[in-house]
Design a protein around this motif. Structure first.
Motif, PDB file in Angstrom:
ATOM      1  N   ASN A   3      -7.775  34.922  30.376  1.00 47.27           N
ATOM      2  CA  ASN A   3      -8.771  35.819  29.742  1.00 47.27           C
ATOM      3  C   ASN A   3      -8.406  36.963  29.286  1.00 47.27           C
ATOM      4  OD1 ASN A   3     -11.355  34.098  30.354  1.00 47.27           O
ATOM      5  ND2 ASN A   3     -10.384  33.901  32.580  1.00 47.27           N
ATOM      6  N   LYS A   4      -7.230  37.388  29.888  1.00 46.36           N
ATOM      7  CA  LYS A   4      -6.846  38.757  29.330  1.00 46.36           C
ATOM      8  C   LYS A   4      -6.474  38.811  27.964  1.00 46.36           C
ATOM      9  CE  LYS A   4      -3.811  39.038  32.622  1.00 46.36           C
ATOM     10  NZ  LYS A   4      -2.548  39.382  33.339  1.00 46.36           N
ATOM     11  N   GLY A   5      -6.091  37.519  27.432  1.00 47.24           N
ATOM     12  CA  GLY A   5      -5.571  37.418  26.046  1.00 47.24           C
ATOM     13  C   GLY A   5      -6.629  37.093  25.041  1.00 47.24           C
ATOM     14  N   SER A 159     -13.409  18.120  42.757  1.00 53.87           N
ATOM     15  CA  SER A 159     -11.971  18.703  41.963  1.00 53.87           C
ATOM     16  C   SER A 159     -12.489  18.841  40.596  1.00 53.87           C
ATOM     17  CB  SER A 159     -11.208  17.460  42.153  1.00 53.87           C
ATOM     18  OG  SER A 159     -11.490  16.317  41.450  1.00 53.87           O
ATOM     19  N   GLU A 160     -13.669  18.243  40.055  1.00 46.11           N
ATOM     20  CA  GLU A 160     -14.063  18.736  38.802  1.00 46.11           C
ATOM     21  C   GLU A 160     -14.916  19.746  38.599  1.00 46.11           C
ATOM     22  OE1 GLU A 160     -15.629  15.040  37.268  1.00 46.11           O
ATOM     23  OE2 GLU A 160     -13.604  13.982  37.089  1.00 46.11           O
ATOM     24  N   GLN A 161     -15.595  20.389  39.712  1.00 44.27           N
ATOM     25  CA  GLN A 161     -16.548  21.383  39.609  1.00 44.27           C
ATOM     26  C   GLN A 161     -15.822  22.484  39.425  1.00 44.27           C
ATOM     27  OE1 GLN A 161     -17.882  21.876  43.669  1.00 44.27           O
ATOM     28  NE2 GLN A 161     -19.151  20.006  43.613  1.00 44.27           N
ATOM     29  N   SER A 162     -16.622  23.522  38.472  1.00 44.14           N
ATOM     30  CA  SER A 162     -16.161  24.908  38.068  1.00 44.14           C
ATOM     31  C   SER A 162     -15.434  25.819  39.238  1.00 44.14           C
ATOM     32  CB  SER A 162     -17.101  25.606  37.415  1.00 44.14           C
ATOM     33  OG  SER A 162     -17.578  24.794  36.226  1.00 44.14           O
ATOM     34  N   GLU A 163     -14.344  26.398  39.041  1.00 41.57           N
ATOM     35  CA  GLU A 163     -13.976  27.222  39.838  1.00 41.57           C
ATOM     36  C   GLU A 163     -14.715  28.470  40.244  1.00 41.57           C
ATOM     37  OE1 GLU A 163     -10.786  24.706  38.334  1.00 41.57           O
ATOM     38  OE2 GLU A 163     -12.096  26.169  37.351  1.00 41.57           O
ATOM     39  N   ASN A 164     -15.743  28.857  39.164  1.00 42.02           N
ATOM     40  CA  ASN A 164     -16.580  30.043  39.334  1.00 42.02           C
ATOM     41  C   ASN A 164     -17.842  29.640  38.700  1.00 42.02           C
ATOM     42  OD1 ASN A 164     -17.666  32.499  39.753  1.00 42.02           O
ATOM     43  ND2 ASN A 164     -17.016  33.164  37.638  1.00 42.02           N
ATOM     44  N   GLU A 230     -15.608  30.755  33.661  1.00 40.33           N
ATOM     45  CA  GLU A 230     -16.238  29.789  34.682  1.00 40.33           C
ATOM     46  C   GLU A 230     -15.155  29.037  35.402  1.00 40.33           C
ATOM     47  OE1 GLU A 230     -19.442  31.322  32.259  1.00 40.33           O
ATOM     48  OE2 GLU A 230     -17.655  30.194  31.767  1.00 40.33           O
ATOM     49  N   GLU A 231     -13.984  28.913  34.241  1.00 41.96           N
ATOM     50  CA  GLU A 231     -13.068  27.611  34.514  1.00 41.96           C
ATOM     51  C   GLU A 231     -11.619  28.831  34.801  1.00 41.96           C
ATOM     52  OE1 GLU A 231     -13.984  24.682  34.925  1.00 41.96           O
ATOM     53  OE2 GLU A 231     -15.897  25.068  34.125  1.00 41.96           O
ATOM     54  N   LEU A 232     -11.574  28.883  36.206  1.00 42.34           N
ATOM     55  CA  LEU A 232     -10.262  29.718  36.520  1.00 42.34           C
ATOM     56  C   LEU A 232      -9.116  28.825  36.947  1.00 42.34           C
ATOM     57  CD1 LEU A 232     -12.335  32.504  38.527  1.00 42.34           C
ATOM     58  CD2 LEU A 232     -11.899  32.575  36.023  1.00 42.34           C
ATOM     59  N   ASP A 233      -8.732  28.104  35.832  1.00 41.57           N
ATOM     60  CA  ASP A 233      -7.914  26.877  36.233  1.00 41.57           C
ATOM     61  C   ASP A 233      -6.479  27.452  36.717  1.00 41.57           C
ATOM     62  OD1 ASP A 233      -9.678  26.159  33.495  1.00 41.57           O
ATOM     63  OD2 ASP A 233      -9.462  24.476  35.169  1.00 41.57           O
ATOM     64  N   THR A 234      -6.078  28.811  36.233  1.00 41.21           N
ATOM     65  CA  THR A 234      -4.786  29.088  36.538  1.00 41.21           C
ATOM     66  C   THR A 234      -4.730  30.260  37.551  1.00 41.21           C
ATOM     67  OG1 THR A 234      -4.533  30.815  34.770  1.00 41.21           O
ATOM     68  CG2 THR A 234      -3.866  28.468  34.205  1.00 41.21           C
ATOM     69  N   LYS A 258      -8.547  33.815  47.726  1.00 41.97           N
ATOM     70  CA  LYS A 258      -7.365  33.459  47.006  1.00 41.97           C
ATOM     71  C   LYS A 258      -7.362  32.259  46.140  1.00 41.97           C
ATOM     72  CE  LYS A 258      -5.747  30.539  51.124  1.00 41.97           C
ATOM     73  NZ  LYS A 258      -5.045  30.358  52.182  1.00 41.97           N
ATOM     74  N   TYR A 259      -6.429  32.126  45.365  1.00 42.66           N
ATOM     75  CA  TYR A 259      -6.696  31.146  44.222  1.00 42.66           C
ATOM     76  C   TYR A 259      -6.783  29.795  45.023  1.00 42.66           C
ATOM     77  CZ  TYR A 259      -4.980  27.928  40.824  1.00 42.66           C
ATOM     78  OH  TYR A 259      -4.685  26.837  39.788  1.00 42.66           O
ATOM     79  N   GLY A 260      -7.648  28.687  44.478  1.00 39.48           N
ATOM     80  CA  GLY A 260      -7.908  27.664  45.101  1.00 39.48           C
ATOM     81  C   GLY A 260      -9.436  27.777  45.810  1.00 39.48           C
ATOM     82  N   ASP A 261      -9.977  28.942  46.035  1.00 42.88           N
ATOM     83  CA  ASP A 261     -11.236  29.151  46.439  1.00 42.88           C
ATOM     84  C   ASP A 261     -12.233  28.843  45.427  1.00 42.88           C
ATOM     85  OD1 ASP A 261     -10.650  29.715  49.191  1.00 42.88           O
ATOM     86  OD2 ASP A 261     -10.126  31.936  48.681  1.00 42.88           O
ATOM     87  N   LYS A 262     -13.213  28.168  45.778  1.00 40.44           N
ATOM     88  CA  LYS A 262     -14.350  28.094  44.735  1.00 40.44           C
ATOM     89  C   LYS A 262     -15.329  29.118  44.891  1.00 40.44           C
ATOM     90  CE  LYS A 262     -13.792  23.615  43.149  1.00 40.44           C
ATOM     91  NZ  LYS A 262     -13.417  23.259  41.862  1.00 40.44           N
ATOM     92  N   LEU A 263     -15.646  29.863  43.805  1.00 40.41           N
ATOM     93  CA  LEU A 263     -16.319  31.114  43.630  1.00 40.41           C
ATOM     94  C   LEU A 263     -17.741  30.972  43.279  1.00 40.41           C
ATOM     95  CD1 LEU A 263     -13.711  33.581  42.186  1.00 40.41           C
ATOM     96  CD2 LEU A 263     -14.165  32.964  44.513  1.00 40.41           C
ATOM     97  N   LEU A 264     -18.633  31.683  43.459  1.00 37.53           N
ATOM     98  CA  LEU A 264     -20.044  31.676  43.057  1.00 37.53           C
ATOM     99  C   LEU A 264     -20.458  33.115  42.546  1.00 37.53           C
ATOM    100  CD1 LEU A 264     -22.584  30.301  42.747  1.00 37.53           C
ATOM    101  CD2 LEU A 264     -23.250  30.902  45.016  1.00 37.53           C
TER     102      LEU A 264
END
Length: 309
Positions: A3-5, A159-164, A230-234, A258-264
């Protein structure tokens, strides 16, 4: 893609997203055709934001019709979801926070609505706008409903749910919708009373722990375009999102993320004058954590050291 780029392009807007601060004012954010970043201007019909009035919420009783084209879908759906989907096919879950007035169904925005989509009343509506001022039965209601971004995935396959998952709601002066969430920023100790969020999909109940609350900009030129994350895949994208959250957080509650947590992310207006937003960020509970016992929640190393845990 990080998202930074992402480049910000100013082009003609296809629609308008409004998230009003209570009954105080109307702030418009125009979105680009790809809905990646908001573009262009702010208009205001009223100038005084009414966001702090502590009034009791009204009691409402709504009888909703059953829409004719309802077809019961996948097995494993909860009984509550089966009932609600007979009233509105966009139902995506239920959100509840103890000691607040947040106890509502959550709809998934249908995306761009065109006149040929009869279910939505033959209107034209840009993405992330339809339920802004509509009730569950799709009739007009200023307070609208709680709704998640049209790009979010909160289905049965985790596994297909959005990370955020991002949920929008009005900051109503009578404390309905997301109005009562202001308590988290007005009183740091309120977190101790209500650190958890219950967010159920149509298939399963989930518990989240609040890890931050913050105030940030809502314009396309803001330094934190949270609504497009929404999609924080990396790990890079995830850490970029959380670094912005930590930089802007009002309080440090020491919740480990940490990376791997599901966010809301819960989003509502803060002030019309600068088009700012108040956000509450939470993460899904990990294995071994319980919403019945706050001591099971993993804290950061810094927090443990500071509190000698």
């Amino acid at each position: 893609m990080s998202n930074k780029g992402k480049a910000v392009k100013i082009i003609s807007a296809f629609g308008v997203l409004l998230i009003a601060a209570g009954l105080g004012g109307f702030t418009y954010i125009h979105f680009m055709s790809d809905n990646s970043v908001p573009v262009v201007s702010i208009e205001s019909e009223l100038t005084t934001a009414v966001t702090e009035t502590p009034t009791e919420p009204p009691e409402e009783s709504v009888v909703l019709p059953v829409y004719s084209d309802y077809i019961q879908s996948e097995t494993g759906m909860t009984e509550k979801a089966k009932m609600l989907l007979k009233q509105n096919k966009d139902i995506a879950g239920w959100l509840r926070i103890k000691n607040t007035n947040v106890d509502y169904p959550v709809l998934k925005d249908p995306g761009e609505v065109t006149p040929d989509m009869s279910y939505y009343g033959g209107v034209s509506c840009p993405a992330n706008d339809y339920y802004l001022h509509r009730d569950l039965d799709r009739s007009y209601k200023f307070a609208g409903t709680l709704y998640m971004d049209y790009r979010d995935n909160f289905g049965s396959v985790e596994s297909e749910q959005s990370e955020n998952i991002i949920i929008y709601g009005h900051n109503m002066a009578n404390n309905t919708m997301f109005g009562s969430l202001r308590r988290y920023r007005q009183d740091e100790s309120f977190f101790e009373q209500s650190p958890f969020i219950e967010f159920s999909s149509n298939y399963k109940d989930y518990d989240y722990v609040i890890c931050a609350c913050l105030i940030t900009g809502g314009n396309w030129y803001s330094d934190f375009i949270y609504w497009d994350m929404e999609e924080l895949d990396t790990e890079e994208d995830f850490n970029y999102y959380m670094s912005n959250v930590k930089e802007k957080q009002l309080y440090d509650w020491g919740i480990d993320v940490k990376y791997g947590d599901k966010l809301l992310t819960l989003s509502t207006c803060y002030a019309d004058e600068d088009n700012s937003r108040f956000l509450i960020i939470a993460r899904r509970l990990r294995d071994g954590e319980s919403a019945e016992d706050f001591s099971t929640i993993e804290r950061t190393a810094e927090y443990k050291a500071a509190h000698q845990q």
